[in-house]
Design a protein around this motif. Structure first.
Motif, PDB file in Angstrom:
ATOM      1  N   GLY A 226      19.531  61.188  66.245  1.00 15.78           N
ATOM      2  CA  GLY A 226      19.174  60.785  67.607  1.00 15.78           C
ATOM      3  C   GLY A 226      18.502  61.865  68.415  1.00 15.78           C
ATOM      4  O   GLY A 226      18.245  61.682  69.599  1.00 15.78           O
ATOM      5  N   GLY A 227      18.214  63.006  67.800  1.00 17.13           N
ATOM      6  CA  GLY A 227      17.578  64.093  68.526  1.00 17.13           C
ATOM      7  C   GLY A 227      17.863  65.424  67.854  1.00 17.13           C
ATOM      8  O   GLY A 227      18.378  65.475  66.732  1.00 17.13           O
ATOM      9  N   PHE A 228      17.542  66.498  68.559  1.00 16.56           N
ATOM     10  CA  PHE A 228      17.747  67.840  68.016  1.00 16.56           C
ATOM     11  C   PHE A 228      19.130  68.380  68.358  1.00 16.56           C
ATOM     12  O   PHE A 228      19.664  68.122  69.436  1.00 16.56           O
ATOM     13  CB  PHE A 228      16.694  68.807  68.568  1.00 16.56           C
ATOM     14  CG  PHE A 228      15.384  68.756  67.833  1.00 16.56           C
ATOM     15  CD1 PHE A 228      15.099  69.667  66.832  1.00 16.56           C
ATOM     16  CD2 PHE A 228      14.441  67.782  68.140  1.00 16.56           C
ATOM     17  CE1 PHE A 228      13.888  69.624  66.148  1.00 16.56           C
ATOM     18  CE2 PHE A 228      13.227  67.730  67.474  1.00 16.56           C
ATOM     19  CZ  PHE A 228      12.958  68.653  66.468  1.00 16.56           C
ATOM     20  N   HIS A 229      19.697  69.129  67.413  1.00 16.39           N
ATOM     21  CA  HIS A 229      20.849  69.976  67.657  1.00 16.39           C
ATOM     22  C   HIS A 229      20.400  71.429  67.648  1.00 16.39           C
ATOM     23  O   HIS A 229      19.473  71.790  66.922  1.00 16.39           O
ATOM     24  CB  HIS A 229      21.915  69.818  66.559  1.00 16.39           C
ATOM     25  CG  HIS A 229      22.744  68.591  66.675  1.00 16.39           C
ATOM     26  ND1 HIS A 229      22.668  67.550  65.765  1.00 16.39           N
ATOM     27  CD2 HIS A 229      23.682  68.217  67.575  1.00 16.39           C
ATOM     28  CE1 HIS A 229      23.521  66.602  66.103  1.00 16.39           C
ATOM     29  NE2 HIS A 229      24.147  66.975  67.202  1.00 16.39           N
ATOM     30  N   LEU A 230      21.087  72.254  68.407  1.00 18.16           N
ATOM     31  CA  LEU A 230      20.979  73.697  68.271  1.00 18.16           C
ATOM     32  C   LEU A 230      22.211  74.150  67.500  1.00 18.16           C
ATOM     33  O   LEU A 230      23.338  73.904  67.932  1.00 18.16           O
ATOM     34  CB  LEU A 230      20.895  74.370  69.634  1.00 18.16           C
ATOM     35  CG  LEU A 230      19.562  74.160  70.359  1.00 18.16           C
ATOM     36  CD1 LEU A 230      19.675  74.536  71.827  1.00 18.16           C
ATOM     37  CD2 LEU A 230      18.441  74.956  69.686  1.00 18.16           C
ATOM     38  N   ALA A 231      21.982  74.776  66.350  1.00 15.41           N
ATOM     39  CA  ALA A 231      23.074  75.114  65.435  1.00 15.41           C
ATOM     40  C   ALA A 231      23.185  76.622  65.261  1.00 15.41           C
ATOM     41  O   ALA A 231      22.174  77.343  65.257  1.00 15.41           O
ATOM     42  CB  ALA A 231      22.846  74.454  64.074  1.00 15.41           C
ATOM     43  N   VAL A 232      24.437  77.081  65.098  1.00 14.54           N
ATOM     44  CA  VAL A 232      24.705  78.487  64.833  1.00 14.54           C
ATOM     45  C   VAL A 232      26.060  78.584  64.148  1.00 14.54           C
ATOM     46  O   VAL A 232      26.901  77.680  64.281  1.00 14.54           O
ATOM     47  CB  VAL A 232      24.677  79.303  66.157  1.00 14.54           C
ATOM     48  CG1 VAL A 232      25.921  79.052  66.997  1.00 14.54           C
ATOM     49  CG2 VAL A 232      24.496  80.787  65.907  1.00 14.54           C
ATOM     50  N   ASP A 233      26.272  79.650  63.406  1.00 12.41           N
ATOM     51  CA  ASP A 233      27.537  79.866  62.699  1.00 12.41           C
ATOM     52  C   ASP A 233      28.689  79.923  63.702  1.00 12.41           C
ATOM     53  O   ASP A 233      28.730  80.791  64.574  1.00 12.41           O
ATOM     54  CB  ASP A 233      27.450  81.182  61.917  1.00 12.41           C
ATOM     55  CG  ASP A 233      28.694  81.484  61.096  1.00 12.41           C
ATOM     56  OD1 ASP A 233      29.662  80.699  61.155  1.00 12.41           O
ATOM     57  OD2 ASP A 233      28.688  82.515  60.393  1.00 12.41           O
ATOM     58  N   ALA A 234      29.646  78.992  63.581  1.00 12.52           N
ATOM     59  CA  ALA A 234      30.747  78.889  64.539  1.00 12.52           C
ATOM     60  C   ALA A 234      31.794  79.986  64.363  1.00 12.52           C
ATOM     61  O   ALA A 234      32.709  80.097  65.181  1.00 12.52           O
ATOM     62  CB  ALA A 234      31.415  77.521  64.426  1.00 12.52           C
ATOM     63  N   LEU A 235      31.682  80.793  63.307  1.00 14.75           N
ATOM     64  CA  LEU A 235      32.619  81.900  63.093  1.00 14.75           C
ATOM     65  C   LEU A 235      32.024  83.230  63.550  1.00 14.75           C
ATOM     66  O   LEU A 235      32.682  84.268  63.451  1.00 14.75           O
ATOM     67  CB  LEU A 235      33.013  81.982  61.615  1.00 14.75           C
ATOM     68  CG  LEU A 235      33.555  80.691  60.989  1.00 14.75           C
ATOM     69  CD1 LEU A 235      33.966  80.941  59.545  1.00 14.75           C
ATOM     70  CD2 LEU A 235      34.719  80.134  61.792  1.00 14.75           C
ATOM     71  N   ALA A 255      30.260  71.717  70.865  1.00 11.57           N
ATOM     72  CA  ALA A 255      30.783  70.900  69.771  1.00 11.57           C
ATOM     73  C   ALA A 255      30.635  71.652  68.455  1.00 11.57           C
ATOM     74  O   ALA A 255      29.756  72.494  68.294  1.00 11.57           O
ATOM     75  CB  ALA A 255      30.048  69.571  69.699  1.00 11.57           C
ATOM     76  N   VAL A 256      31.504  71.316  67.505  1.00 12.50           N
ATOM     77  CA  VAL A 256      31.540  72.005  66.213  1.00 12.50           C
ATOM     78  C   VAL A 256      31.521  70.961  65.103  1.00 12.50           C
ATOM     79  O   VAL A 256      32.101  69.883  65.233  1.00 12.50           O
ATOM     80  CB  VAL A 256      32.809  72.879  66.097  1.00 12.50           C
ATOM     81  CG1 VAL A 256      32.729  73.784  64.879  1.00 12.50           C
ATOM     82  CG2 VAL A 256      33.003  73.724  67.346  1.00 12.50           C
ATOM     83  N   MET A 257      30.846  71.288  63.994  1.00 11.41           N
ATOM     84  CA  MET A 257      30.729  70.362  62.868  1.00 11.41           C
ATOM     85  C   MET A 257      31.246  71.019  61.589  1.00 11.41           C
ATOM     86  O   MET A 257      31.053  72.216  61.363  1.00 11.41           O
ATOM     87  CB  MET A 257      29.277  69.933  62.661  1.00 11.41           C
ATOM     88  CG  MET A 257      29.042  69.015  61.469  1.00 11.41           C
ATOM     89  SD  MET A 257      27.289  68.544  61.257  1.00 11.41           S
ATOM     90  CE  MET A 257      27.139  67.243  62.488  1.00 11.41           C
ATOM     91  N   ALA A 258      31.905  70.213  60.753  1.00  8.08           N
ATOM     92  CA  ALA A 258      32.317  70.628  59.410  1.00  8.08           C
ATOM     93  C   ALA A 258      32.027  69.475  58.460  1.00  8.08           C
ATOM     94  O   ALA A 258      31.763  68.352  58.896  1.00  8.08           O
ATOM     95  CB  ALA A 258      33.790  71.005  59.378  1.00  8.08           C
ATOM     96  N   VAL A 327      31.466  76.335  59.022  1.00  4.54           N
ATOM     97  CA  VAL A 327      31.532  75.539  60.254  1.00  4.54           C
ATOM     98  C   VAL A 327      30.320  75.908  61.119  1.00  4.54           C
ATOM     99  O   VAL A 327      29.959  77.086  61.212  1.00  4.54           O
ATOM    100  CB  VAL A 327      32.816  75.807  61.064  1.00  4.54           C
ATOM    101  CG1 VAL A 327      33.013  74.749  62.138  1.00  4.54           C
ATOM    102  CG2 VAL A 327      34.030  75.870  60.176  1.00  4.54           C
ATOM    103  N   LEU A 328      29.725  74.914  61.766  1.00  6.56           N
ATOM    104  CA  LEU A 328      28.574  75.159  62.639  1.00  6.56           C
ATOM    105  C   LEU A 328      28.845  74.666  64.054  1.00  6.56           C
ATOM    106  O   LEU A 328      29.442  73.598  64.245  1.00  6.56           O
ATOM    107  CB  LEU A 328      27.331  74.430  62.121  1.00  6.56           C
ATOM    108  CG  LEU A 328      26.644  74.939  60.863  1.00  6.56           C
ATOM    109  CD1 LEU A 328      25.466  74.036  60.523  1.00  6.56           C
ATOM    110  CD2 LEU A 328      26.188  76.386  61.017  1.00  6.56           C
ATOM    111  N   VAL A 329      28.414  75.447  65.050  1.00  2.64           N
ATOM    112  CA  VAL A 329      28.211  74.882  66.381  1.00  2.64           C
ATOM    113  C   VAL A 329      27.034  73.924  66.274  1.00  2.64           C
ATOM    114  O   VAL A 329      25.995  74.253  65.693  1.00  2.64           O
ATOM    115  CB  VAL A 329      27.897  75.998  67.408  1.00  2.64           C
ATOM    116  CG1 VAL A 329      27.356  75.389  68.703  1.00  2.64           C
ATOM    117  CG2 VAL A 329      29.119  76.836  67.689  1.00  2.64           C
TER     118      VAL A 329
END
Length: 779
Positions: A226-235, A255-258, A327-329
């Motif tokens: 549905g659009g863009f995410h900005l992702a970065v290493d959540a650790l 928000a965090v994704m696994a 895990v990613l933000v």
């Protein structure tokens, strides 16, 4: 006996494999006839033995229907028998008539597709856009209905022979799966740097390089469903802080994704209910209690006791995580609170100052849709933001509106809603309209949804607040009947319509602000409300608030207002400088409190200059949070109330004192002056802030219970409806629900739409639909 029937089906029956299921059941039972999509749903014609047709209907409404299908109505009409008919066919969709069929929400990748994604023998092995009838994009790619490939953004991709064979094979899982594609014929991905220069092409190399950059602490803009995410290493705390700085989002949780429940359980507490929700086809962000001492970067969610986790829901996500990512933000691809970005070129232009790399693809997103956010109230999933996975699934009413209706919603957390016959079609989360970009997105979104469902509003409904942009827009629409609905009445109506009721009920509605019928700013109300009318039974006693909109940000303003109300003529600013100096030292705002500003606010309150009367409970939360040392500024909506809830100690049953005031002929008023005197004493004595927070919440709960009992005694009603942003507070809401039930009340609360202003348009629409239907019966 041979007979023929036309069967009209409405509900979620397009884009979910419904026609193939109909075909297979009809074939198995030896029935002839046809099935096709139309603008209202699905039409079936069946011919055969009467008993076989009855068996068909039983199968269709049992486990034999597709997993994503949801039948709302099933109407049978007898037809003349057609001699010589010898087969059952799937016909081309009928596009004539009024659009009433449901467009299915975007659905997370199913297990079957994930198995194929990992199968080296499958021709879609490692393909980032794998999907089938049971999963994949829908709402985000559809341009018009019926939901057929020519009406989607996939129309530019010509299917190869293998994909076309599956698409046309009625026994295949991909029969009429509109986004069906493979690496030979479908969308492609590539990786660029922040200036748009291509780094990698080809799915395997692109994904491997993107994952390497993320593991190295870089920020990636990833185009998703549905659009863009900005992702970065959540650790990686340093990387997360860099993302905050570049995105200009200093405080609001990410928000965090696994890619597995097992990973999520390392960092958060996952109940069985939460696990089911995380794994559901909707795949929302779910708020989960944090685990102590986890490796999650602390700055992901400071000042709250939860983490917003979601599982991978697109094939691309799974392929990234397969490259050794933990895990990613995954936060919205925008700057601050602007609309979500969904187009490649705009992403490069607007996010180039944030992202180090861009993972792009060429499947157009026609409709940008944010991730949904869900938490648990009374152990039931309740949306905080309703978007991907849930929109545009309608809410069905018991009444049938004779006119199309547009409900404009609120200016905060905006959604809007259309009424078409008995359907409430609510938009996805739009945002806060004070931002010019969001307001333009609001206007564009209204037109998009109106065209998609062929709505021609004859009635427009909006809030009473004359300053709302949504109100001004509603008033600008020519050739329509205008209805204005009080803010808190609309909140209670949103609960009623969800539960198929028209009222009356005892409505308790608490939030930060809502324009009242007396010109004051309401925010803690007890109503006797139905879809037809409301009466104000009680409210929080008014206090004067200085500084208008500044008071929603600066907690010192409601605090001084409530101290003045509490101590009356005895209030002297100098006597409370010890408390204000304490707040200065715990300030979470870059602009520190200045004594001259405090004196100016105090003088405003004494003289009544630039002040407004309010019963806002949201501002009371701000004031108490400031007193307990949690900060003095809301950088985002409800930051301080969320922090206050987060520290509330478990196992505390005590509460502060309060009283009710009843003026002649007026509603009863809840006065919290005694509570504030006791809170001041607790702070002065250095009492535990976690206990004080719990006692504050307990005070509100017991006071609302007492007010509900008074309303029941007066009206003989025993159903209570709870709504408003304050009831996003899990501690308060769970406690109040339990206490009301123990006192033999039936308790209703929002389940389908948010209790905050994201659900307001549904309530506005329900009231307008009821009034229009009533008036049509009277004429």
């Amino acid at each position: 006996m041979i007979k023929r029937q036309k069967i009209l089906i409405t509900g979620r029956v397009q884009g979910v494999g419904f026609r193939p299921a109909v075909y297979r059941i009809a074939q198995a039972l030896g029935l002839t006839g046809l099935v096709y999509n139309d603008t209202k749903g699905v039409t079936i014609e069946l011919q055969g033995q009467k008993e076989r047709i009855a068996d068909f209907l039983a199968h269709l409404q049992s486990q034999d229907k597709p997993p994503l299908a949801d039948l709302k109505t099933c109407t049978a009409i007898n037809l003349p028998i057609i001699d010589g008919e010898d087969k059952f066919i799937i016909k081309t969709s009928d596009t004539q008539g009024s659009a009433l069929s449901q467009v299915t929400a975007d659905i997370a990748t199913c297990r079957d597709c994930l198995a194929e994604l990992a199968d080296k023998e499958n021709f879609r092995y490692g393909y980032p856009f794998i999907n089938c009838t049971n999963c994949g994009p829908r709402y985000s790619i559809v341009k018009n209905i019926p939901y057929d490939r020519p009406n989607t953004t996939m129309s530019v991709f010509n299917m190869c022979d293998r994909c076309a064979a599956q698409y046309t094979d009625v026994t295949d899982r991909r029969f009429h799966a509109q986004p069906v594609a493979c690496s030979t014929c479908g969308p492609e991905i590539w990786l660029t740097n922040s200036k748009g220069k291509t780094i990698k092409t080809g799915a395997e190399k692109t994904i491997a390089e993107a994952a390497r950059l993320l593991r190295a602490g870089k920020i990636a803009a990833i185009k998703g469903i549905g659009g863009f995410h900005l992702a970065v290493d959540a650790l990686n705390e340093k990387a997360v802080r860099r993302l905050r700085q570049r995105k200009k989002r200093d405080h609001k949780p990410f928000a965090v994704m696994a890619d597995s429940i097992e990973k999520i359980k390392k960092y958060a507490v996952v109940s069985k209910s939460a696990e089911r929700l995380l794994k559901s086809p909707q795949a929302p962000i779910v708020l989960l209690p944090k685990r102590g001492n986890s490796a999650i970067a602390p700055s992901i969610a400071e000042g709250v006791d939860t983490l917003g986790f979601m599982l991978c829901y697109a094939p691309l996500h799974y392929l990234l995580f397969a490259q050794g990512i933990e895990v990613l933000v995954m936060t919205s691809g925008n700057i601050s609170d602007e609309p979500l970005i969904c187009k490649n070129q705009i992403a490069l232009e607007r996010l180039g100052c944030i992202a180090d790399a861009f993972l792009l693809h060429d499947r157009e997103i026609h409709r940008q849709v944010d991730d949904s956010v869900v938490h648990f109230i009374d152990d039931k999933p309740v949306p905080l933001r309703r978007a991907r996975g849930y929109v545009p699934t309608p809410i069905f009413m018991e009444i049938n509106s004779p006119k199309d209706i547009f409900a404009a919603g609120s200016d905060m957390k905006n959604t809007f809603c259309f009424v078409k016959q008995n359907q409430l079609i609510c938009s996805e989360h739009i945002g806060d309209l004070e931002d010019a970009e969001v307001y333009h997105h609001y206007i564009d979104s209204i037109e998009h949804l109106r065209r998609l469902f062929e709505v021609e509003p004859k009635v427009v409904v909006c809030d009473l607040h004359p300053g709302y942009l949504s109100t001004q827009y509603a008033k600008s629409l020519s050739g329509t009947q205008l209805i204005q609905v009080q803010h808190h009445w609309a909140h209670i109506a949103s609960v009623l319509v969800e539960h198929g009721l028209s009222g009356p009920v005892i409505g308790i509605e608490c939030d930060g602000t809502g324009y009242g019928t007396d010109g004051a700013i309401w925010g803690c109300e007890c109503m006797i409300a139905s879809l037809e009318k409301f009466e104000r039974f009680g409210h929080l006693a008014y206090y004067d608030l200085a500084g208008a909109d500044k008071a929603s940000k600066e907690a010192i303003r409601p605090l001084l207002a409530l101290l003045k109300k509490t101590y009356g003529s005895d209030f002297k600013l100098d006597e409370f400088m010890w408390l204000l100096e304490r707040i200065k030292t715990t300030s979470n705002n870059n602009s520190k409190l200045k004594t001259q500003n405090l004196k100016l606010i105090s003088e405003q309150l004494v003289k009544g200059v630039n002040c407004v009367k309010t019963s806002s409970l949201g501002r009371v939360f701000d004031a108490v949070a400031a007193m307990l040392g949690l900060g003095n500024y809301n950088h985002f909506d409800a930051q301080l109330p969320m922090a206050l809830e987060a520290i509330a100690a478990d196992g505390i049953e005590e509460y502060y004192d309060y009283e009710f005031i009843k003026e002649s002929g007026g509603p009863m008023q809840l006065d919290l002056s005694m509570m504030f005197r006791q809170l001041v004493d607790d702070v002065k004595k250095g009492h535990d802030a976690t206990v004080s927070s719990a006692k504050f919440h307990n005070t509100l709960s017991i006071a609302f219970l007492a007010m509900a009992k008074q309303a029941r005694e007066s009206t003989k009603l025993d159903t209570v409806a709870l709504s408003g942003g304050v009831f996003c507070n899990r501690y308060l809401t769970n406690r109040l629900i339990r206490q009301l039930r123990e006192s033999d009340f039936r308790v209703l609360f929002n389940r389908e739409v948010p209790a905050n202003d994201g659900g307001l348009s549904i309530g506005q629409a329900a009231i307008a639909a009821y009034l229009v239907a009533r008036d049509s019966l009277l004429t």
